[in-house]
Scaffold this active site. Structure first.
Site, mmCIF file in Angstrom:
data_model
loop_
_atom_site.group_PDB
_atom_site.id
_atom_site.type_symbol
_atom_site.label_atom_id
_atom_site.label_comp_id
_atom_site.label_asym_id
_atom_site.label_seq_id
_atom_site.Cartn_x
_atom_site.Cartn_y
_atom_site.Cartn_z
ATOM 1 N N ASN A 117 16.031 3.441 34.076
ATOM 2 C CA ASN A 117 17.479 3.291 34.285
ATOM 3 C C ASN A 117 17.782 3.513 35.759
ATOM 4 O O ASN A 117 17.043 4.210 36.446
ATOM 5 C CB ASN A 117 18.276 4.306 33.432
ATOM 6 C CG ASN A 117 17.913 5.748 33.754
ATOM 7 O OD1 ASN A 117 16.963 6.300 33.204
ATOM 8 N ND2 ASN A 117 18.666 6.357 34.658
ATOM 9 N N SER A 129 10.617 16.073 34.155
ATOM 10 C CA SER A 129 9.251 16.517 33.791
ATOM 11 C C SER A 129 8.324 16.492 34.989
ATOM 12 O O SER A 129 8.763 16.503 36.137
ATOM 13 C CB SER A 129 8.695 15.596 32.697
ATOM 14 O OG SER A 129 8.447 14.304 33.207
ATOM 15 N N HIS A 147 9.170 11.525 21.992
ATOM 16 C CA HIS A 147 8.177 12.451 22.534
ATOM 17 C C HIS A 147 7.317 12.944 21.370
ATOM 18 O O HIS A 147 7.691 13.854 20.647
ATOM 19 C CB HIS A 147 8.844 13.635 23.242
ATOM 20 C CG HIS A 147 9.605 13.237 24.474
ATOM 21 N ND1 HIS A 147 10.892 13.622 24.722
ATOM 22 C CD2 HIS A 147 9.241 12.477 25.524
ATOM 23 C CE1 HIS A 147 11.281 13.110 25.885
ATOM 24 N NE2 HIS A 147 10.303 12.410 26.388
ATOM 25 N N ALA A 194 9.126 8.565 32.265
ATOM 26 C CA ALA A 194 10.229 7.623 32.447
ATOM 27 C C ALA A 194 11.250 8.358 33.299
ATOM 28 O O ALA A 194 11.410 9.571 33.184
ATOM 29 C CB ALA A 194 10.824 7.242 31.101
ATOM 30 N N TYR A 213 14.063 21.855 29.743
ATOM 31 C CA TYR A 213 15.382 21.943 29.098
ATOM 32 C C TYR A 213 15.311 22.333 27.623
ATOM 33 O O TYR A 213 16.328 22.656 27.031
ATOM 34 C CB TYR A 213 16.164 20.631 29.263
ATOM 35 C CG TYR A 213 15.517 19.400 28.649
ATOM 36 C CD1 TYR A 213 15.485 19.220 27.273
ATOM 37 C CD2 TYR A 213 14.939 18.428 29.452
ATOM 38 C CE1 TYR A 213 14.874 18.101 26.718
ATOM 39 C CE2 TYR A 213 14.336 17.313 28.917
ATOM 40 C CZ TYR A 213 14.304 17.152 27.541
ATOM 41 O OH TYR A 213 13.697 16.062 27.005
ATOM 42 N N GLU A 214 14.099 22.301 27.026
ATOM 43 C CA GLU A 214 13.983 22.688 25.616
ATOM 44 C C GLU A 214 14.105 24.199 25.427
ATOM 45 O O GLU A 214 14.272 24.665 24.295
ATOM 46 C CB GLU A 214 12.655 22.177 25.036
ATOM 47 C CG GLU A 214 12.619 20.649 24.950
ATOM 48 C CD GLU A 214 11.262 20.126 24.494
ATOM 49 O OE1 GLU A 214 10.857 20.451 23.364
ATOM 50 O OE2 GLU A 214 10.610 19.404 25.267
ATOM 51 N N HIS A 219 19.913 7.265 26.284
ATOM 52 C CA HIS A 219 18.518 7.492 25.907
ATOM 53 C C HIS A 219 17.938 6.249 25.216
ATOM 54 O O HIS A 219 16.771 5.916 25.389
ATOM 55 C CB HIS A 219 18.415 8.731 25.007
ATOM 56 C CG HIS A 219 17.001 9.163 24.720
ATOM 57 N ND1 HIS A 219 16.087 9.449 25.717
ATOM 58 C CD2 HIS A 219 16.337 9.347 23.550
ATOM 59 C CE1 HIS A 219 14.923 9.800 25.165
ATOM 60 N NE2 HIS A 219 15.051 9.736 23.857
ATOM 61 N N HIS A 228 9.561 19.893 27.704
ATOM 62 C CA HIS A 228 10.382 19.890 28.918
ATOM 63 C C HIS A 228 11.042 21.251 29.120
ATOM 64 O O HIS A 228 11.303 21.970 28.153
ATOM 65 C CB HIS A 228 11.479 18.831 28.810
ATOM 66 C CG HIS A 228 10.946 17.440 28.616
ATOM 67 N ND1 HIS A 228 10.561 16.975 27.384
ATOM 68 C CD2 HIS A 228 10.739 16.435 29.500
ATOM 69 C CE1 HIS A 228 10.124 15.726 27.528
ATOM 70 N NE2 HIS A 228 10.225 15.383 28.781
#
Ligand code: 8IG
Length: 272
Positions: free
Chosen positions: A235, A212, A68, A124, A96-97, A247, A94
Site C-alpha cells: 500500500n 516488523s 499470519h 508487507a 503490537y500484540e 488490511h 509483532h
C-alpha cells in the site's frame, strides 16, 4: 522447560532441539520468515518434508492476526547437487500484540540456534518513497527504529553498520537488477501512521514503513547470522495517494505478487 521471558536464549535452544527431533534434521541452514502476503510464495519451494503448528515448539503462542499463519515448515531444497535444509516460519509475532519483545524474536532465535546462518526476513509494508508502486519488492538496505525497543538485554553493544548484509543484497540484485533498495522504518502499530507522521518519516530518510522485521534482524545479527530483508510494498503509506489503508487490500496485493516473490526466494536460495 525454560521460561521465554526469564531465559529467552535458553528457550530458543530448547525449541531448536524440539525442531531437530520433529524433523529428524540435526540442523537447518536457512530460515525464511514469511510476512503477510508472502505465504503462498513458498509454493515455489516445492513440498515441505514437515509441517506443524509453531505452538508445538517451546515458547511459542498462537498467532492473532489474519494472514499470519503460525505454521512451521521444513524443506530440503536442492540445486546443482547441493542441498539446503530450509526452515520456513509462516507468520510472526509483532510488537503490537503485546506479548513482549521476547516473543517477537523467538522464531529467529530458534532458527539461529537450530543452525541457520542465513536469516531471510520478508514483510508487507507501506511505501513512503513516492517512486514505489504497490506490488513492488524492495530490498532493505538499512532501518530506522521508531519503537526504540531492542530484543537485547545487557551490555551487548552489537555493531549494526552491516546489519542487512551487503553480500546478500548484491546476490539478490544479481537475480533481479531492477530491484530497489530502501530504508525500512519500524512503527509499533497497530494503528497505521497519520499523513503528518509519514511526512516526518520521509524527512528522516525512510522509504518503507511496517510493523516488523527490525527486532528480528537485530536478534539474528547479534547471534551471528547474516540477515537479508525484503519488503513487499502492499500500500502507499498514509497521505501519499489520499486513499485509506485497509488490511484486505494489503492481503490482495500480497497474493498478486506471491508468484514473483516465490521465484525470487527460490533463486536466492540457489545462490547461497
Ligand atoms: I502491509 O502503511 C503494511 N504494514 N506501519 N504502515 C505501517 N505498517 C504497514 C503499512 C503501513 N502497510
Amino acid at each position: 522447560m525454560a521460561d521465554l521471558y526469564k531465559d529467552p536464549i535458553g528457550t530458543a535452544q530448547e525449541a531448536a532441539q524440539k525442531l531437530a527431533q520433529i524433523t529428524g534434521k540435526p540442523s537447518h541452514d536457512v530460515v525464511l520468515v514469511m510476512g503477510s502476503g508472502w505465504i503462498s510464495a513458498t509454493d515455489a519451494l516445492g513440498k515441505p518434508t514437515h509441517e506443524f503448528a509453531i505452538t508445538d515448539l517451546p515458547g511459542f503462542s498462537a498467532p492473532t492476526v489474519t494472514g499470519h499463519g503460525g505454521v512451521v515448515r521444513s524443506y530440503e531444497v536442492t540445486h546443482d547437487g547441493k542441498s539446503l535444509n530450509v526452515l520456513v516460519l509462516l507468520g510472526r509475532t509483532h510488537l503490537y500484540e503485546g506479548k513482549g519483545i521476547e516473543a517477537v524474536v523467538h522464531g529467529v532465535r530458534t532458527a539461529v540456534k537450530a543452525g541457520c546462518k542465513t536469516v531471510v526476513l520478508t514483510n508487507a509494508c507501506g511505501g513512503i518513497n513516492r517512486d514505489y508502486r504497490v506490488g513492488q519488492p524492495v530490498i532493505i538496505r538499512d532501518h530506522i527504529s521508531m519503537t526504540g525497543v531492542s530484543p537485547l538485554i545487557g551490555a551487548d553493544f552489537v555493531d549494526l553498520t552491516d546489519l542487512y548484509s551487503k553480500r546478500l543484497r548484491d546476490l539478490v540484485k544479481k537475480e533481479d537488477s531492477t530491484l530497489a533498495e530502501g530504508v525500512y522504518v519500524h512503527w509499533r502499530g497497530p494503528a497505521y501512521e497519520t499523513p503528518a507522521e509519514i511526512n516526518m518519516l520521509r524527512t528522516l530518510g525512510a522509504d518503507l514503513v511496517g510493523m516488523s522485521t527490525v527486532p528480528e534482524a537485530i536478534a539474528a545479527h547479534s547471534l551471528g547470522a547474516e540477515v537479508l530483508g525484503i519488503s513487499l510494498v502492499t500500500n502507499a503509506a498514509a497521505g501519499v495517494t489520499g486513499e485509506k489503508l485497509s488490511h484486505t487490500e494489503v492481503m490482495e496485493a500480497g497474493a498478486a505478487a506471491a508468484g514473483r516473490m516465490g521465484e525470487l526466494l527460490r533463486k536466492v536460495l540457489n545462490r547461497l
